[in-house]
Design a protein around this motif. Sequence first.
Motif, PDB file in Angstrom:
ATOM      1  N   UNK A 110     -16.894  25.497  17.441  1.00 55.80           N
ATOM      2  CA  UNK A 110     -17.588  26.219  16.950  1.00 55.80           C
ATOM      3  C   UNK A 110     -18.778  25.194  16.413  1.00 55.80           C
ATOM      4  N   UNK A 111     -18.428  23.858  16.447  1.00 52.59           N
ATOM      5  CA  UNK A 111     -19.143  22.805  16.603  1.00 52.59           C
ATOM      6  C   UNK A 111     -20.038  23.076  18.093  1.00 52.59           C
TER       7      UNK A 111
ATOM      8  N   UNK B 150     -25.257  23.713  21.028  1.00 55.95           N
ATOM      9  CA  UNK B 150     -25.300  24.422  22.419  1.00 55.95           C
ATOM     10  C   UNK B 150     -26.215  25.790  21.949  1.00 55.95           C
ATOM     11  N   UNK B 151     -26.557  25.771  20.951  1.00 56.87           N
ATOM     12  CA  UNK B 151     -27.451  26.410  20.660  1.00 56.87           C
ATOM     13  C   UNK B 151     -29.035  26.271  20.111  1.00 56.87           C
TER      14      UNK B 151
ATOM     15  N   UNK C  39     -28.369  20.696  15.163  1.00 54.71           N
ATOM     16  CA  UNK C  39     -28.090  19.258  14.990  1.00 54.71           C
ATOM     17  C   UNK C  39     -27.303  18.544  13.485  1.00 54.71           C
ATOM     18  N   UNK C  40     -26.748  17.716  13.575  1.00 55.45           N
ATOM     19  CA  UNK C  40     -26.443  17.651  12.781  1.00 55.45           C
ATOM     20  C   UNK C  40     -25.274  18.431  12.197  1.00 55.45           C
ATOM     21  N   UNK C  41     -24.521  18.776  13.372  1.00 52.33           N
ATOM     22  CA  UNK C  41     -23.409  19.871  12.740  1.00 52.33           C
ATOM     23  C   UNK C  41     -21.959  19.513  12.429  1.00 52.33           C
TER      24      UNK C  41
ATOM     25  N   UNK D 223     -25.294  22.902   9.646  1.00 52.69           N
ATOM     26  CA  UNK D 223     -26.402  22.455  10.542  1.00 52.69           C
ATOM     27  C   UNK D 223     -28.269  22.646   9.874  1.00 52.69           C
ATOM     28  N   UNK D 224     -28.633  21.553  10.741  1.00 52.17           N
ATOM     29  CA  UNK D 224     -30.009  21.099  10.850  1.00 52.17           C
ATOM     30  C   UNK D 224     -30.561  21.914  11.787  1.00 52.17           C
TER      31      UNK D 224
END
Length: 196
Positions: A38-39, A44-45, A48-50, A61-62
């Motif tokens: 999932x991370x 991949x999308x 950031x900061x996942x 996420x950010x």
Amino acid sequence: MTKTTKTTETAATTKTTYAALLRGINVGGNKKVPMAELRQVLDGLGHEDVQTYLQSGNAVFATAREETPEALARELEAAMEAHFGFRVPCLVVDGAHLRAVAEACPFPAAELEGKQLHATFCSEQPADSRFASIDAPAHLPEEYRVGDRVIYLYAPNGLGRSKLAEALAKPAVVKGLDVTTRNWNTVVKLVDLTRD
């Protein structure tokens, strides 16, 4: 040079932190979604900061992209279907909404166990008419309250034994809505993880 530095700083401050709430994964061996994968999907999308929390489908996420939570949810659903081969309903909420949900809780959260208090997040505000068939007094001591795109549920014996939870999950209440429920411990943790 100064202008470039300001632009970088401005870009950094426009990031928004979101929580992705996935429904119906890793239950009874069905729809297995490892959190590491999932991370990877979220990375991949371009997010950031996942981070992920528990195995039940909570991710933070950010992103600096100016998109609605609904658009981010549809994008994540498509990416997950492409990666895993099955559809996973997702709700995406920003950190500000999570904090507002926690702050507006009509029940004494600090006095209750996490398993006694739940929040069902809704993709849109449920109309009062959806709850017309629920005989609230018949379910006491269980209680519910409707907030901003959330249904709060106090179930003193836990969700698994809650008759009111069953009533709130009926099509008359949730048909046409994307909904997913989290216990209060998870809500509090997600509030913490999405703080800017």
